[in-house]
Design a protein around this motif. Structure first.
Motif, PDB file in Angstrom:
ATOM      1  N   SER A  98     -96.951  73.627  53.733  1.00 27.71           N
ATOM      2  CA  SER A  98     -96.188  73.355  54.940  1.00 27.71           C
ATOM      3  C   SER A  98     -94.888  74.151  54.943  1.00 27.71           C
ATOM      4  CB  SER A  98     -95.927  71.858  55.024  1.00 27.71           C
ATOM      5  OG  SER A  98     -95.047  71.586  56.055  1.00 27.71           O
ATOM      6  N   MET A 137     -95.566  77.797  55.509  1.00 23.52           N
ATOM      7  CA  MET A 137     -95.884  78.087  56.907  1.00 23.52           C
ATOM      8  C   MET A 137     -94.642  78.009  57.797  1.00 23.52           C
ATOM      9  SD  MET A 137     -98.999  78.922  57.147  1.00 23.52           S
ATOM     10  CE  MET A 137    -100.512  78.904  56.181  1.00 23.52           C
ATOM     11  N   LYS A 138     -93.743  77.092  57.436  1.00 27.33           N
ATOM     12  CA  LYS A 138     -92.529  76.920  58.252  1.00 27.33           C
ATOM     13  C   LYS A 138     -91.635  78.158  58.208  1.00 27.33           C
ATOM     14  CE  LYS A 138     -92.037  71.968  58.388  1.00 27.33           C
ATOM     15  NZ  LYS A 138     -91.895  70.894  57.407  1.00 27.33           N
ATOM     16  N   LYS A 181     -92.464  81.078  58.620  1.00 28.63           N
ATOM     17  CA  LYS A 181     -92.803  81.951  59.755  1.00 28.63           C
ATOM     18  C   LYS A 181     -91.925  81.642  60.959  1.00 28.63           C
ATOM     19  CE  LYS A 181     -96.971  80.455  59.532  1.00 28.63           C
ATOM     20  NZ  LYS A 181     -98.378  80.144  59.886  1.00 28.63           N
ATOM     21  N   SER A 216     -89.290  83.997  62.836  1.00 27.72           N
ATOM     22  CA  SER A 216     -89.441  84.246  64.281  1.00 27.72           C
ATOM     23  C   SER A 216     -88.121  83.998  65.001  1.00 27.72           C
ATOM     24  CB  SER A 216     -90.517  83.356  64.880  1.00 27.72           C
ATOM     25  OG  SER A 216     -91.734  83.567  64.210  1.00 27.72           O
ATOM     26  N   TRP A 265    -100.943  82.279  52.242  1.00 27.24           N
ATOM     27  CA  TRP A 265    -101.314  82.453  53.650  1.00 27.24           C
ATOM     28  C   TRP A 265    -102.777  82.069  53.874  1.00 27.24           C
ATOM     29  CZ3 TRP A 265     -98.550  84.231  57.955  1.00 27.24           C
ATOM     30  CH2 TRP A 265     -99.324  84.565  59.071  1.00 27.24           C
ATOM     31  N   TYR A 306    -110.628  83.902  60.329  1.00 26.92           N
ATOM     32  CA  TYR A 306    -109.243  83.752  59.863  1.00 26.92           C
ATOM     33  C   TYR A 306    -108.710  85.085  59.346  1.00 26.92           C
ATOM     34  CZ  TYR A 306    -105.152  81.564  57.726  1.00 26.92           C
ATOM     35  OH  TYR A 306    -103.868  81.206  57.397  1.00 26.92           O
ATOM     36  N   SER A 326    -105.697  87.202  60.922  1.00 22.86           N
ATOM     37  CA  SER A 326    -104.581  87.609  60.054  1.00 22.86           C
ATOM     38  C   SER A 326    -104.348  89.107  60.166  1.00 22.86           C
ATOM     39  CB  SER A 326    -104.880  87.243  58.591  1.00 22.86           C
ATOM     40  OG  SER A 326    -105.036  85.859  58.453  1.00 22.86           O
ATOM     41  N   PHE A 339    -102.713  89.864  63.386  1.00 20.23           N
ATOM     42  CA  PHE A 339    -101.309  89.460  63.288  1.00 20.23           C
ATOM     43  C   PHE A 339    -100.500  90.554  62.590  1.00 20.23           C
ATOM     44  CE2 PHE A 339     -97.910  87.374  60.829  1.00 20.23           C
ATOM     45  CZ  PHE A 339     -97.168  86.846  61.878  1.00 20.23           C
ATOM     46  N   CYS A 379     -99.622  84.386  66.775  1.00 16.76           N
ATOM     47  CA  CYS A 379     -99.328  83.085  66.141  1.00 16.76           C
ATOM     48  C   CYS A 379    -100.172  82.030  66.848  1.00 16.76           C
ATOM     49  CB  CYS A 379     -97.869  82.653  66.312  1.00 16.76           C
ATOM     50  SG  CYS A 379     -96.598  83.789  65.776  1.00 16.76           S
ATOM     51  N   CYS A 433    -104.074  82.158  66.381  1.00 14.08           N
ATOM     52  CA  CYS A 433    -104.574  81.643  65.108  1.00 14.08           C
ATOM     53  C   CYS A 433    -104.460  80.120  65.069  1.00 14.08           C
ATOM     54  CB  CYS A 433    -103.837  82.273  63.934  1.00 14.08           C
ATOM     55  SG  CYS A 433    -104.567  81.794  62.358  1.00 14.08           S
ATOM     56  N   HIS A 434    -103.374  79.599  65.560  1.00 22.53           N
ATOM     57  CA  HIS A 434    -103.204  78.141  65.556  1.00 22.53           C
ATOM     58  C   HIS A 434    -104.231  77.470  66.452  1.00 22.53           C
ATOM     59  CE1 HIS A 434     -98.864  78.126  63.871  1.00 22.53           C
ATOM     60  NE2 HIS A 434     -99.708  78.806  63.142  1.00 22.53           N
ATOM     61  N   ILE A 443    -107.411  77.333  64.562  1.00 24.61           N
ATOM     62  CA  ILE A 443    -107.400  76.265  63.552  1.00 24.61           C
ATOM     63  C   ILE A 443    -107.626  74.904  64.217  1.00 24.61           C
ATOM     64  CG2 ILE A 443    -105.932  75.056  61.879  1.00 24.61           C
ATOM     65  CD1 ILE A 443    -104.575  77.884  61.480  1.00 24.61           C
TER      66      ILE A 443
HETATM   67  C1  HEC Z   1    -103.977  83.948  60.833  1.00 22.16           C
HETATM   68  C2  HEC Z   1    -103.513  82.609  61.067  1.00 22.16           C
HETATM   69  C3  HEC Z   1    -102.085  82.269  61.362  1.00 22.16           C
HETATM   70  C4  HEC Z   1    -101.153  83.010  62.030  1.00 22.16           C
HETATM   71  C5  HEC Z   1    -101.289  84.399  62.632  1.00 22.16           C
HETATM   72  C6  HEC Z   1     -99.961  82.204  62.083  1.00 22.16           C
HETATM   73  N1  HEC Z   1    -100.157  81.014  61.463  1.00 22.16           N
HETATM   74 FE1  HEC Z   1     -98.851  79.461  61.378  1.00 22.16          FE
HETATM   75  N2  HEC Z   1    -100.206  78.368  60.363  1.00 22.16           N
HETATM   76  C7  HEC Z   1    -101.462  78.810  59.956  1.00 22.16           C
HETATM   77  C8  HEC Z   1    -102.093  77.792  59.154  1.00 22.16           C
HETATM   78  C9  HEC Z   1    -103.464  77.903  58.505  1.00 22.16           C
HETATM   79  C10 HEC Z   1    -101.198  76.711  59.092  1.00 22.16           C
HETATM   80  C11 HEC Z   1    -101.380  75.391  58.381  1.00 22.16           C
HETATM   81  C12 HEC Z   1    -102.107  74.475  59.316  1.00 22.16           C
HETATM   82  C13 HEC Z   1    -102.335  73.144  58.712  1.00 22.16           C
HETATM   83  O1  HEC Z   1    -101.728  72.822  57.693  1.00 22.16           O
HETATM   84  O2  HEC Z   1    -103.141  72.426  59.297  1.00 22.16           O
HETATM   85  C14 HEC Z   1    -100.022  77.101  59.875  1.00 22.16           C
HETATM   86  C15 HEC Z   1     -98.911  76.301  60.082  1.00 22.16           C
HETATM   87  C16 HEC Z   1     -97.797  76.683  60.765  1.00 22.16           C
HETATM   88  C17 HEC Z   1     -96.665  75.835  61.027  1.00 22.16           C
HETATM   89  C18 HEC Z   1     -96.558  74.371  60.655  1.00 22.16           C
HETATM   90  C19 HEC Z   1     -95.882  74.191  59.335  1.00 22.16           C
HETATM   91  C20 HEC Z   1     -95.797  72.710  59.024  1.00 22.16           C
HETATM   92  O3  HEC Z   1     -96.658  72.229  58.310  1.00 22.16           O
HETATM   93  O4  HEC Z   1     -94.890  72.070  59.547  1.00 22.16           O
HETATM   94  C21 HEC Z   1     -95.770  76.571  61.712  1.00 22.16           C
HETATM   95  C22 HEC Z   1     -94.399  76.113  62.202  1.00 22.16           C
HETATM   96  C23 HEC Z   1     -96.319  77.880  61.878  1.00 22.16           C
HETATM   97  N3  HEC Z   1     -97.560  77.926  61.295  1.00 22.16           N
HETATM   98  C24 HEC Z   1     -95.687  78.909  62.523  1.00 22.16           C
HETATM   99  C25 HEC Z   1     -96.245  80.143  62.770  1.00 22.16           C
HETATM  100  C26 HEC Z   1     -95.592  81.210  63.476  1.00 22.16           C
HETATM  101  C27 HEC Z   1     -94.204  81.132  64.096  1.00 22.16           C
HETATM  102  C28 HEC Z   1     -96.451  82.259  63.490  1.00 22.16           C
HETATM  103  C29 HEC Z   1     -96.236  83.622  64.057  1.00 22.16           C
HETATM  104  C30 HEC Z   1     -95.049  84.335  63.721  1.00 22.16           C
HETATM  105  C31 HEC Z   1     -97.672  81.827  62.813  1.00 22.16           C
HETATM  106  N4  HEC Z   1     -97.494  80.560  62.373  1.00 22.16           N
HETATM  107  C32 HEC Z   1     -98.781  82.623  62.672  1.00 22.16           C
HETATM  108  C33 HEC Z   1    -102.030  79.995  60.279  1.00 22.16           C
HETATM  109  C34 HEC Z   1    -101.450  81.017  61.001  1.00 22.16           C
END
Ligand code: HEC
Length: 144
Positions: free
Chosen positions: A48, A51-52, A54, A58, A89, A97, A101, A104, A134, A137-138, A141
């Motif tokens: 988490s 991922m945050k 990112k 941004s 990642w 996926y 990616s 992206f 972003c 991909c979300h 998922i």
């Molecule tokens: C290729 C896939 C992919 C891309 C592109 C992507 N993400 Fe994610 N992101 C994920 C995955 C997988 C998770 C985790 C989801 C989960 O835990 O269910 C996630 C989770 C997140 C979270 C939640 C973190 C949390 O748990 O609180 C955020 C915020 C986030 N991404 C922001 C971004 C941003 C901003 C971008 C673009 C700059 C981005 N992501 C691009 C796959 C991606």
């Protein structure tokens, strides 16, 4: 008669200050959260947090766009790309996926090139494309 409105304005102002005391509500909420998060900590906090990052990057890029700070934008593009190459990642290992990616990463490269050209409109468009990826991909998922 003349003082009255002033008094009520004072009163209103005083009352306005009180809702400042609304703070205890979010505070209590915040206090409740870490306890819950701690329970999840072992399972998913590292992913988490990873991922945050990112989102933080941004925001930095948006700040860079607003100030036409191309160095900041370039740094952000590089950081996003680097992040997408780290093992953390790859939460999923499906072909889709990996494709998302790769797309992206491609958009972060284009953002970098656009920033190098110092054209603010082109750079903003390139950032939109990153954001689109972003979201794509979300969405993938969520729909999975
Ligand atoms: C290729 C896939 C992919 C891309 C592109 C992507 N993400 Fe994610 N992101 C994920 C995955 C997988 C998770 C985790 C989801 C989960 O835990 O269910 C996630 C989770 C997140 C979270 C939640 C973190 C949390 O748990 O609180 C955020 C915020 C986030 N991404 C922001 C971004 C941003 C901003 C971008 C673009 C700059 C981005 N992501 C691009 C796959 C991606």
């Amino acid at each position: 008669m003349f003082l009255k409105p002033a008094v009520s304005v004072l009163l209103i102002c005083f009352l306005c200050e009180v809702p400042g005391g609304v703070t205890p509500a979010p505070l209590a909420h915040e206090i409740g959260q870490p306890a819950q998060q701690q329970q999840d900590q072992d399972l998913s906090l590292s992913t988490s947090d990873f991922m945050k990052v990112k989102l933080d990057i941004s925001r930095e890029i948006v700040g860079g766009l607003a100030m036409a700070d191309f160095t900041k934008i370039t740094q952000g593009a590089d950081e996003l790309k680097k992040l997408s190459l780290e093992s953390g990642w790859n939460v999923l290992t499906t072909p889709d996926y990996f494709r998302l990616s790769a797309e992206f990463r491609g958009s972060t490269d284009r953002l970098r090139r656009a920033a190098a050209s110092k054209n603010i409109d082109g750079t903003t468009l390139a950032y939109f494309e990153v954001t689109l990826n972003c979201v794509r991909c979300h969405k993938y998922i969520r729909d999975k």
